[in-house]
Scaffold this active site. Sequence first.
Site, PDB file in Angstrom:
ATOM      1  CD  GLN A   1      -2.552   1.222   2.687  1.00 50.40           C
ATOM      2  OE1 GLN A   1      -1.932   1.106   3.737  1.00 50.40           O
ATOM      3  NE2 GLN A   1      -3.847   1.376   2.641  1.00 50.40           N
ATOM      4  N   GLY A   2       0.781   2.051  -1.042  1.00 46.01           N
ATOM      5  CA  GLY A   2       1.547   3.294  -1.124  1.00 46.01           C
ATOM      6  C   GLY A   2       0.631   4.492  -0.937  1.00 46.01           C
TER       7      GLY A   2
ATOM      8  CB  SER B   1       1.837   6.991   4.669  1.00 43.63           C
ATOM      9  OG  SER B   1       0.768   6.338   5.296  1.00 43.63           O
TER      10      SER B   1
ATOM     11  CB  SER C   1       3.494  -2.978   5.393  1.00 47.06           C
ATOM     12  OG  SER C   1       3.164  -2.001   6.335  1.00 47.06           O
TER      13      SER C   1
ATOM     14  CD  GLU D   1      -5.432  -0.222   5.900  1.00 53.24           C
ATOM     15  OE1 GLU D   1      -5.726   0.737   5.151  1.00 53.24           O
ATOM     16  OE2 GLU D   1      -4.291  -0.401   6.360  1.00 53.24           O
TER      17      GLU D   1
HETATM   18  C1  LIG Z   1       2.652  -0.871  11.537  1.00 60.92           C
HETATM   19  C2  LIG Z   1       2.345   0.178  10.514  1.00 60.92           C
HETATM   20  C3  LIG Z   1       2.142  -0.199   9.199  1.00 60.92           C
HETATM   21  C4  LIG Z   1       1.880   0.775   8.229  1.00 60.92           C
HETATM   22  N1  LIG Z   1       1.759   0.387   6.929  1.00 60.92           N
HETATM   23  C5  LIG Z   1       1.522   1.303   5.977  1.00 60.92           C
HETATM   24  C6  LIG Z   1       1.441   0.920   4.607  1.00 60.92           C
HETATM   25  O1  LIG Z   1       1.622  -0.257   4.263  1.00 60.92           O
HETATM   26  N2  LIG Z   1       1.195   1.880   3.681  1.00 60.92           N
HETATM   27  C7  LIG Z   1       1.005   3.187   4.010  1.00 60.92           C
HETATM   28  O2  LIG Z   1       0.732   3.980   3.132  1.00 60.92           O
HETATM   29  N3  LIG Z   1       1.111   3.595   5.311  1.00 60.92           N
HETATM   30  C8  LIG Z   1       1.371   2.685   6.287  1.00 60.92           C
HETATM   31  N4  LIG Z   1       1.501   3.092   7.606  1.00 60.92           N
HETATM   32  C9  LIG Z   1       1.460   4.515   7.918  1.00 60.92           C
HETATM   33  C10 LIG Z   1       0.219   4.960   8.707  1.00 60.92           C
HETATM   34  O3  LIG Z   1      -0.919   4.971   7.894  1.00 60.92           O
HETATM   35  C11 LIG Z   1       0.550   6.355   9.272  1.00 60.92           C
HETATM   36  O4  LIG Z   1       1.625   6.192  10.185  1.00 60.92           O
HETATM   37  C12 LIG Z   1      -0.629   6.985   9.980  1.00 60.92           C
HETATM   38  O5  LIG Z   1      -1.650   7.304   9.070  1.00 60.92           O
HETATM   39  C13 LIG Z   1      -0.206   8.269  10.751  1.00 60.92           C
HETATM   40  O6  LIG Z   1       0.471   9.135   9.916  1.00 60.92           O
HETATM   41  P1  LIG Z   1       1.892   9.758  10.350  1.00 60.92           P
HETATM   42  O7  LIG Z   1       2.764   8.600  10.779  1.00 60.92           O
HETATM   43  O8  LIG Z   1       2.375  10.607   9.250  1.00 60.92           O
HETATM   44  O9  LIG Z   1       1.616  10.592  11.647  1.00 60.92           O
HETATM   45  P2  LIG Z   1       1.072  12.110  11.685  1.00 60.92           P
HETATM   46  O10 LIG Z   1      -0.069  12.250  10.743  1.00 60.92           O
HETATM   47  O11 LIG Z   1       2.224  13.037  11.511  1.00 60.92           O
HETATM   48  O12 LIG Z   1       0.521  12.204  13.160  1.00 60.92           O
HETATM   49  C14 LIG Z   1       1.376  12.509  14.289  1.00 60.92           C
HETATM   50  C15 LIG Z   1       0.492  12.636  15.513  1.00 60.92           C
HETATM   51  O13 LIG Z   1      -0.404  13.760  15.351  1.00 60.92           O
HETATM   52  C16 LIG Z   1      -1.760  13.335  15.559  1.00 60.92           C
HETATM   53  N5  LIG Z   1      -2.658  14.067  14.661  1.00 60.92           N
HETATM   54  C17 LIG Z   1      -2.490  14.293  13.347  1.00 60.92           C
HETATM   55  N6  LIG Z   1      -3.544  14.970  12.845  1.00 60.92           N
HETATM   56  C18 LIG Z   1      -4.401  15.161  13.863  1.00 60.92           C
HETATM   57  C19 LIG Z   1      -5.674  15.800  13.976  1.00 60.92           C
HETATM   58  N7  LIG Z   1      -6.261  16.357  12.921  1.00 60.92           N
HETATM   59  N8  LIG Z   1      -6.264  15.793  15.201  1.00 60.92           N
HETATM   60  C20 LIG Z   1      -5.672  15.236  16.296  1.00 60.92           C
HETATM   61  N9  LIG Z   1      -4.443  14.622  16.234  1.00 60.92           N
HETATM   62  C21 LIG Z   1      -3.850  14.592  15.043  1.00 60.92           C
HETATM   63  C22 LIG Z   1      -1.763  11.874  15.204  1.00 60.92           C
HETATM   64  O14 LIG Z   1      -2.843  11.190  15.821  1.00 60.92           O
HETATM   65  C23 LIG Z   1      -0.404  11.413  15.742  1.00 60.92           C
HETATM   66  O15 LIG Z   1      -0.483  11.151  17.114  1.00 60.92           O
HETATM   67  C24 LIG Z   1       1.793   2.140   8.591  1.00 60.92           C
HETATM   68  C25 LIG Z   1       1.997   2.529   9.928  1.00 60.92           C
HETATM   69  C26 LIG Z   1       2.291   1.564  10.878  1.00 60.92           C
HETATM   70  C27 LIG Z   1       2.534   2.016  12.286  1.00 60.92           C
END
Ligand SMILES: Cc1cc2nc3c(=O)[nH]c(=O)nc-3n(C[C@H](O)[C@H](O)[C@H](O)COP(=O)(O)OP(=O)(O)OC[C@H]3O[C@@H](n4cnc5c(N)ncnc54)[C@H](O)[C@@H]3O)c2cc1C
Length: 397
Positions: A128-129, A131, A163, A246
């Site tokens: 999945q691409g 993020s 992932s 998902e």
């Molecule tokens: C085990 C795992 C597998 C994953 N696999 C994939 C994958 O295969 N493909 C893929 O595309 N992505 C994948 N991801 C990524 C995942 O979707 C993102 O990590 C997630 O959506 C959060 O985005 P971020 O890490 O950029 O955090 P950010 O968006 O930067 O968030 C940082 C913090 O700010 C908080 N925050 C952000 N916006 C708000 C808001 N509006 N209100 C309140 N709080 C807020 C969040 O809750 C978090 O605590 C994976 C992540 C994990 C941990």
Amino acid sequence: MDLRYTEDEERFRSEVRSWMTSVLPSLPPKPDATDWDGRRAYDMAWQAMLFEAGYAGVDWPVEGGGRGASPVEQLIFKEESERIGAPYVGTGFVGLLHAGPTIIAEGTEAQRDRYLPPILKGEEVWCQGFSEPGSGSDLASLRTKAVRDGDHYVVSGSKIWTSHAEVADFCELLVRTGDEDSRHRGISWLIMPMDLPGIEIRPLTTMAGSDEFAELYLDEVRVPVENRVGDENDGWRVTMVTLSFERGTGFVGELLESMRLLRELADLAKRTGAWDDPSVRRRIGQLTASFDALWALTKRNVSEAARNGVPGVGGVVFKLSFSEQGQALSELAMDLLDRAGLALSPLPGADGHGDLPNAELVHAWIKSISLTIAAGTSQVQRNIVAERILGLPKEVR
Ligand SMILES: Cc1cc2nc3c(=O)[nH]c(=O)nc-3n(C[C@H](O)[C@H](O)[C@H](O)COP(=O)(O)OP(=O)(O)OC[C@H]3O[C@@H](n4cnc5c(N)ncnc54)[C@H](O)[C@@H]3O)c2cc1C
């Protein structure tokens, strides 16, 4: 919603049960958790066995290679798989649990014919691409650009936390086909073959020591226009379909696994004497009630998917609650392990109470930290519940 199983469904359950009982002893040992090629081979071999036996894609259409049965039968299949300890989807997660279902709901006939059977036969793995650095929770701000050039999109940008990218054949890729500031209105959902020129995969190691993620760097990757699912710039709607699978039904296997683990922890507490502590019994009781409620919610989500083709917003409630209860379960396991929770290699049980599954539980605890982030953070799920279910005013950015 009907929570009872029919006679036919119970018959299907006993067929699955006897098939699993006969084939599981013939499976090879599981590969090491860090051997990704081995894990892909193991997961795909199991998927191929399911396909041969008619149990791959229980609720997928027959034309796509599925069994054409109901989502309830799919749920029964999962219950039986977990009960007997059959292999989990593993590297098949994206293909089987959300890319495939999205193509069923939104793809063209040609896309369904091309992509669904190899997923079910265990021939092709998906990643999945979605993020990007800077676009996780705020996915609609993604910047990976796709410029139309004849029959192709020329894609440049980068993705993160992908992932299983290293072992994937295809990627469900979100790209910006609209103006820079078009947000939700300028996104398209593409199927990107992972062997195209211009794709660089850089593995990322998690704190548990596994290379399960990668960064993807895309430099003028030429993706055929026919690989677009849905209309150009209508990819946000398609993305909502992907995320509803998902979050809504993707974690059912993990829920069943958590229910089994909780029963094992109760046994462990009885063996070590921790059961005598009322606070331990209370935590086990609360978790049992929460998982039972989540199981009922799962049945509701599955009934909704059976009616509408796609799970509804109840999936968000499931994802939010399950990820938090999953962390509480792992914390309970660590407390029960006591000092053995400091060791990552297997240790004998305290006071001759048998072997402790400490290595497994410590790994599960480390992994559980990511539960409230993966597939959308808990804060973001709360926003969705507030706005879309409770009808509270929209968040001001
Ligand atoms: C085990 C795992 C597998 C994953 N696999 C994939 C994958 O295969 N493909 C893929 O595309 N992505 C994948 N991801 C990524 C995942 O979707 C993102 O990590 C997630 O959506 C959060 O985005 P971020 O890490 O950029 O955090 P950010 O968006 O930067 O968030 C940082 C913090 O700010 C908080 N925050 C952000 N916006 C708000 C808001 N509006 N209100 C309140 N709080 C807020 C969040 O809750 C978090 O605590 C994976 C992540 C994990 C941990």
